[in-house]
Motif scaffolding. Structure first.
Motif, PDB file in Angstrom:
ATOM      1  N   SER A 178       0.796  -1.235   0.000  1.00 23.88           N
ATOM      2  CA  SER A 178       0.000   0.000   0.000  1.00 23.88           C
ATOM      3  C   SER A 178       0.830   1.289   0.000  1.00 23.88           C
ATOM      4  N   TRP A 179       2.123   1.215   0.361  1.00 24.84           N
ATOM      5  CA  TRP A 179       2.867   2.441   0.676  1.00 24.84           C
ATOM      6  C   TRP A 179       3.052   3.399  -0.496  1.00 24.84           C
ATOM      7  N   ASN A 180       3.665   2.911  -1.584  1.00 25.92           N
ATOM      8  CA  ASN A 180       3.972   3.819  -2.704  1.00 25.92           C
ATOM      9  C   ASN A 180       2.704   4.419  -3.307  1.00 25.92           C
ATOM     10  N   ILE A 235       1.809  -7.255   6.550  1.00 31.05           N
ATOM     11  CA  ILE A 235       1.648  -6.117   7.458  1.00 31.05           C
ATOM     12  C   ILE A 235       3.027  -5.492   7.682  1.00 31.05           C
ATOM     13  N   TYR A 236       3.072  -4.401   8.443  1.00 30.48           N
ATOM     14  CA  TYR A 236       4.306  -3.620   8.608  1.00 30.48           C
ATOM     15  C   TYR A 236       4.476  -3.182  10.058  1.00 30.48           C
ATOM     16  N   SER A 237       5.691  -3.207  10.563  1.00 29.71           N
ATOM     17  CA  SER A 237       5.970  -2.628  11.878  1.00 29.71           C
ATOM     18  C   SER A 237       7.444  -2.231  11.962  1.00 29.71           C
ATOM     19  N   ASN A 296      18.115   2.553   0.226  1.00 25.71           N
ATOM     20  CA  ASN A 296      17.095   3.461   0.756  1.00 25.71           C
ATOM     21  C   ASN A 296      15.809   3.441  -0.064  1.00 25.71           C
ATOM     22  N   ASP A 297      14.835   4.193   0.388  1.00 28.30           N
ATOM     23  CA  ASP A 297      13.519   4.199  -0.270  1.00 28.30           C
ATOM     24  C   ASP A 297      13.604   4.620  -1.732  1.00 28.30           C
ATOM     25  N   ILE A 298      12.820   3.934  -2.519  1.00 31.13           N
ATOM     26  CA  ILE A 298      12.744   4.269  -3.945  1.00 31.13           C
ATOM     27  C   ILE A 298      11.734   5.396  -4.145  1.00 31.13           C
ATOM     28  N   ILE A 314       5.591 -10.043   7.028  1.00 30.11           N
ATOM     29  CA  ILE A 314       5.805  -8.823   7.809  1.00 30.11           C
ATOM     30  C   ILE A 314       7.028  -8.079   7.285  1.00 30.11           C
ATOM     31  N   LYS A 315       6.826  -6.780   7.058  1.00 32.03           N
ATOM     32  CA  LYS A 315       7.944  -5.892   6.717  1.00 32.03           C
ATOM     33  C   LYS A 315       8.321  -5.180   8.007  1.00 32.03           C
ATOM     34  N   TYR A 316       9.555  -5.376   8.453  1.00 34.22           N
ATOM     35  CA  TYR A 316       9.972  -4.878   9.758  1.00 34.22           C
ATOM     36  C   TYR A 316      11.052  -3.823   9.555  1.00 34.22           C
ATOM     37  N   ASP A 317      10.745  -2.585   9.915  1.00 26.82           N
ATOM     38  CA  ASP A 317      11.577  -1.417   9.590  1.00 26.82           C
ATOM     39  C   ASP A 317      12.693  -1.207  10.627  1.00 26.82           C
ATOM     40  N   TRP A 318      13.298  -0.076  10.627  1.00 26.51           N
ATOM     41  CA  TRP A 318      14.330   0.260  11.603  1.00 26.51           C
ATOM     42  C   TRP A 318      13.961   1.528  12.385  1.00 26.51           C
ATOM     43  N   VAL A 330      -0.234  -4.571   3.724  1.00 25.16           N
ATOM     44  CA  VAL A 330      -0.541  -3.270   4.321  1.00 25.16           C
ATOM     45  C   VAL A 330       0.769  -2.726   4.881  1.00 25.16           C
ATOM     46  N   ASP A 331       1.105  -1.503   4.521  1.00 21.13           N
ATOM     47  CA  ASP A 331       2.324  -0.877   5.043  1.00 21.13           C
ATOM     48  C   ASP A 331       1.962  -0.045   6.264  1.00 21.13           C
ATOM     49  N   ASP A 332       2.681   1.004   6.498  1.00 25.43           N
ATOM     50  CA  ASP A 332       2.501   1.825   7.694  1.00 25.43           C
ATOM     51  C   ASP A 332       1.095   2.429   7.758  1.00 25.43           C
ATOM     52  N   SER A 333       0.666   2.761   8.996  1.00 30.10           N
ATOM     53  CA  SER A 333      -0.558   3.532   9.255  1.00 30.10           C
ATOM     54  C   SER A 333      -1.820   2.694   9.422  1.00 30.10           C
ATOM     55  N   THR A 354       7.114   3.757  14.206  1.00 27.99           N
ATOM     56  CA  THR A 354       7.485   3.496  12.812  1.00 27.99           C
ATOM     57  C   THR A 354       7.961   4.814  12.199  1.00 27.99           C
ATOM     58  N   CYS A 355       8.411   4.751  10.941  1.00 27.42           N
ATOM     59  CA  CYS A 355       8.888   5.977  10.292  1.00 27.42           C
ATOM     60  C   CYS A 355       7.777   7.017  10.208  1.00 27.42           C
ATOM     61  N   GLY A 356       6.576   6.554  10.072  1.00 27.60           N
ATOM     62  CA  GLY A 356       5.445   7.474   9.931  1.00 27.60           C
ATOM     63  C   GLY A 356       4.866   7.870  11.285  1.00 27.60           C
ATOM     64  N   GLY A 357       5.529   7.496  12.381  1.00 26.31           N
ATOM     65  CA  GLY A 357       5.058   7.904  13.709  1.00 26.31           C
ATOM     66  C   GLY A 357       3.957   7.027  14.279  1.00 26.31           C
ATOM     67  N   LEU A 360      13.190  -7.606   6.145  1.00 22.42           N
ATOM     68  CA  LEU A 360      13.846  -6.569   6.943  1.00 22.42           C
ATOM     69  C   LEU A 360      13.957  -5.292   6.123  1.00 22.42           C
ATOM     70  N   CYS A 361      13.594  -4.181   6.749  1.00 19.86           N
ATOM     71  CA  CYS A 361      13.608  -2.911   6.014  1.00 19.86           C
ATOM     72  C   CYS A 361      14.518  -1.940   6.747  1.00 19.86           C
ATOM     73  N   GLN A 362      15.813  -2.272   6.789  1.00 24.61           N
ATOM     74  CA  GLN A 362      16.763  -1.350   7.451  1.00 24.61           C
ATOM     75  C   GLN A 362      17.779  -0.829   6.444  1.00 24.61           C
ATOM     76  N   TYR A 363      17.403  -0.874   5.171  1.00 20.85           N
ATOM     77  CA  TYR A 363      18.099  -0.166   4.074  1.00 20.85           C
ATOM     78  C   TYR A 363      19.517  -0.647   3.825  1.00 20.85           C
ATOM     79  N   GLY A 364      19.843  -1.859   4.297  1.00 18.96           N
ATOM     80  CA  GLY A 364      21.146  -2.437   3.957  1.00 18.96           C
ATOM     81  C   GLY A 364      22.236  -2.199   4.987  1.00 18.96           C
ATOM     82  N   TRP A 413      15.461  -8.766   2.461  1.00 18.81           N
ATOM     83  CA  TRP A 413      15.935  -7.568   3.154  1.00 18.81           C
ATOM     84  C   TRP A 413      16.211  -6.483   2.141  1.00 18.81           C
ATOM     85  N   ARG A 414      15.819  -5.276   2.544  1.00 23.92           N
ATOM     86  CA  ARG A 414      16.102  -4.118   1.705  1.00 23.92           C
ATOM     87  C   ARG A 414      17.608  -3.889   1.703  1.00 23.92           C
ATOM     88  N   THR A 415      18.131  -3.543   0.517  1.00 26.65           N
ATOM     89  CA  THR A 415      19.563  -3.319   0.380  1.00 26.65           C
ATOM     90  C   THR A 415      19.887  -1.834   0.312  1.00 26.65           C
TER      91      THR A 415
HETATM   92  C1  GAL Z   1      10.188   3.515   5.385  1.00 26.16           C
HETATM   93  C2  GAL Z   1      10.172   2.367   4.414  1.00 26.16           C
HETATM   94  C3  GAL Z   1       9.051   2.613   3.441  1.00 26.16           C
HETATM   95  C4  GAL Z   1       7.754   2.675   4.206  1.00 26.16           C
HETATM   96  C5  GAL Z   1       7.838   3.744   5.293  1.00 26.16           C
HETATM   97  C6  GAL Z   1       6.596   3.768   6.169  1.00 26.16           C
HETATM   98  O1  GAL Z   1      11.244   3.369   6.251  1.00 26.16           O
HETATM   99  O2  GAL Z   1      11.404   2.269   3.761  1.00 26.16           O
HETATM  100  O3  GAL Z   1       9.025   1.623   2.449  1.00 26.16           O
HETATM  101  O4  GAL Z   1       7.483   1.435   4.768  1.00 26.16           O
HETATM  102  O5  GAL Z   1       8.957   3.528   6.105  1.00 26.16           O
HETATM  103  O6  GAL Z   1       6.615   4.775   7.139  1.00 26.16           O
END
Ligand code: GAL
Length: 673
Positions: free
Chosen positions: A282-284, A368-370, A484-486, A402-406, A317-320, A376-379, A460-464, A480-482
């Motif tokens: 859902s994110w992009n 899902i995402y956490s 930063n965000d596209i 699950i997409k697990y961020d940093w 489902v991504d963030d939010s 999360t990045c989006g608060g 894993l979504c910690q950008y490498g 795992w993400r290698t």
């Molecule tokens: C970023 C991630 C994006 C998206 C966003 C959500 O860190 O790379 O793909 O998930 O967080 O806040």
């Protein structure tokens, strides 16, 4: 004599007045700046990229071009343009951030001037260069080596000195007309699944047979292991298999036009995601504007559009979906967790289990995402301190990915400050490269996920950071993400693509390097717009993500798919390269100027090859260096996008004519014969 002198005087007067008259100024902002390519936003005409007055180190400028790295503006000159001058620098509007950028000027592809790396607060740097004899000028802003974040860059007071008859035309050399290469699917059935599917013993099993062809199709299967049943109408296989082993199944599909069959190895064991994940996220597309209703509709659209028949099967489902501290929308507010620490959804997601059931009912899987931090990045509420409850909730709801961020974990890497999560910033990225502290939260969640009574693919979504590809498998992650965000710009796709080779040796069945989601179709992170990538750039993007064995997650609005985007996403031969059972990642084996040649070994002994043109000039050549690609003997060359054999090649005597548009590709399969 006198007559002669008079004539000379008259002539020189005429000439000098001519010169005087002809000398004039053309301001850069008078040209069409909309054709510039840039990392973010729209070209600012006499404004910054954010539409504010151009301001460099407190100095305000009335005129100029406000852009965002990475940026390029090409200008054709006709020899009557004498000089270019400007004052350049980073715009003050990004105060508080740490942007860096370099301004560069090229004349006929040779560097004429460079500002050196500039930082925010640096005084505007003057440039004044002669353009005598130059036919093509390019104004470039690079990312200064630290990524293009917050790089709001200004060409202030930019102008040309010209003589009479001068013409200045800005242009973008990348063709913009979409064209369709993927042939339409035939009316007779064709099964498009990967050759292998993995599940753990005793886990709920869900597999929808992807098949094209006129409906209705009747499905059947031979040698299905005990515990599985197939719905002959929908082609959905469910149940569970308790006994480990490899089961050689034959899938069949039949309609009034014919029948088809395909072998599928079902591997019941420890490893899952044996081919890269394919689906939607859902994110992009929606960013924080996501809701359960939109996700349900995406799940329906995946089926209605026919994408599901080509193997797309995750709805993520991504963030939010959780409580959101930073968002203003009241539907984000409420309680974060219940008394026992189990996470609560926000009001846009009233019932997660119901949503997962709905998606599963379509034969699809749900993601899902956490984040391991408190935010999360989006608060939104992250998992810090509640990892066990979260993993249990995911399993209870029926989550498959699950997409697990940093984000924000950097703020708690040495413990929670004052025991107060509110003191932690959502965007605290530090520490991710630490091979002890940075790995710990991922190991923790990986262990918990494995204890759940269902298979949950772990991304894993910690950008490498910390070369995640070297330890991702040890924390039981599948991808795992290698990087930063596209984003939907050429600079973003190019930079991410060029950064993939370093991790390639670590790709294998069940372990995938993730260069981030696809940016084709209508994207926008909540502000919908057509992808800014040009058609050729989109072919390059999809071809490379295919040969990289990247997880393929569509990032666009599935209810608004146009024919061109569908053509990019439904080419079964392109998808087959990505889903190949061998699980190798294609790597660049040869670079010729701006042409990079990527090669991937396939299970059937053939090689997939992407000739990717990263340059702005068309590549036209007769290619014969097959040795460099590990290709020898007699070959059939097949055009993967067009799904057609194009050449019988003797690699010793023969050659392959390449004619590749700027920023475009040729995607071929070399089959020994
Ligand atoms: C970023 C991630 C994006 C998206 C966003 C959500 O860190 O790379 O793909 O998930 O967080 O806040």
């Amino acid at each position: 004599m006198l007559k002669h002198q008079l004539l000379l005087i008259a002539l020189s007067l005429a000439l000098s007045s001519n010169v005087y008259k002809a000398q004039s100024t053309v301001w850069l902002d008078q040209l069409d700046l909309s054709v510039a390519t840039q990392g973010n936003g729209k070209p600012g005409i006499n404004t910054s990229v954010d539409g504010k007055p151009l301001t460099i180190a407190n100095e305000v400028f009335k005129r100029g071009f406000g852009t965002h790295a990475e940026s390029s503006l090409l200008i054709k000159l006709n020899g009557k343009v004498k000089k270019f001058s400007a004052l350049v620098g980073l715009d003050d509007e990004m105060k508080g951030q740490n942007p860096a950028a370099e301004f560069e000027i090229y004349g006929d592809n040779k560097k004429l001037w460079s500002s050196g790396i500039m930082k925010l607060g640096d005084k505007a740097k003057p440039v004044s260069i002669s353009l005598e004899g130059i036919k093509q000028l390019e104004l470039v802003v690079t990312d200064g080596g630290n990524g293009p974040y917050y790089d709001h860059a200004d060409w202030a007071d930019a102008k040309f000195e010209t003589s009479d008859g001068a013409k200045l035309i800005t242009f973008n050399p990348i063709a913009s007309e979409p064209y369709i290469l993927t042939p339409k699917p035939a009316p007779a059935p064709k099964i498009n699944s990967a050759g292998v599917f993995g599940a753990r013993p005793g886990s709920p099993f869900l597999f929808r047979i992807p098949a094209t062809g006129d409906r209705p199709i009747t499905f059947s299967a031979k040698n299905l292991p005990k515990g599985l049943t197939l719905d002959s109408q929908t082609g959905i296989i469910t149940g569970k298999v308790d006994t480990e082993g490899t089961y050689e199944v034959v899938l069949n599909a039949k309609n009034t036009k014919g029948s088809a069959s395909k072998k599928l190895k079902i591997k019941i064991g420890d490893r899952i995601a044996l081919t890269p994940t394919m689906g939607w996220n859902s994110w992009n597309c929606f960013g924080h504007e996501v809701s359960a209703d939109k996700v349900k509709r995406a799940s329906d659209a995946l089926i209605k559009s026919g994408l599901v028949n080509h193997g797309w099967n995750y709805i993520n489902v991504d963030d939010s979906w959780q409580f959101n501290r930073d968002g203003k929308d009241p539907s984000f507010k409420g309680k974060m967790r219940d008394e026992d620490g189990y996470i609560l959804t926000n009001s846009k997601f009233p019932d997660m289990k119901n949503l997962a059931d709905y998606i599963h009912g379509n034969g699809l899987k749900m993601g899902i995402y956490s984040s391991p931090g408190p935010w999360t990045c989006g608060g939104c509420a992250g998992s810090y301190g509640y990892e066990k409850q979260d993993a249990e909730s995911y399993a209870k709801w029926g989550i498959d990915y699950i997409k697990y961020d940093w984000c924000s974990y950097g703020g708690v890497i040495d413990g929670l400050p004052d025991n107060d999560p509110n003191k932690v910033s959502s965007l605290a990225f530090n520490g991710g490269g630490d091979l002890d502290k940075g790995v710990k939260p991922f190991k923790l969640m990986g262990n918990l996920l494995k204890q759940q009574p269902r298979d949950i693919v772990y991304n894993l979504c910690q950008y490498g950071m910390g070369d995640v590809w070297k330890w991702g498998d040890d924390v039981d992650a599948q991808s795992w993400r290698t990087t930063n965000d596209i984003t939907d710009t050429w600079a973003s796709v190019k930079n991410i693509a060029l950064a993939q080779d370093k991790a390639s040796a670590f790709a294998k069945p069940g372990n995938w390097n993730d260069p981030d989601m696809l940016v084709v179709g209508i994207v926008g992170w909540g502000n919908p717009h057509q992808s800014r990538l040009k058609p050729d750039e989109q072919y390059l993007h999809i071809s490379l993500w295919s040969i990289f064995s990247a997880p393929l997650l569509i990032g666009c609005d599935l209810e608004k798919l146009d024919d061109f985007t569908l053509n990019l996403l439904t080419n079964d031969e392109v998808i087959a390269v990505n889903q190949d059972v061998l699980g190798k990642q294609g790597v660049c084996l040869q670079t010729i100027g701006e042409l990079k040649i990527y090669v991937k070994d396939l299970e059937d002994g053939a090689k997939a090859v992407v000739f990717a043109n990263f340059g702005r000039e068309k590549v036209k050549m007769s290619y014969r260096d097959f040795k460099a690609l590990g290709i020898s003997g007699n070959q059939i060359v097949r055009d993967i996008w067009r799904q057609k054999d194009i050449l019988k090649l003797n690699t010793v005597k023969g050659n392959l004519v390449l004619d590749i548009p700027a920023h475009g590709v040729a995607f071929y399969k070399f089959i020994s014969k």
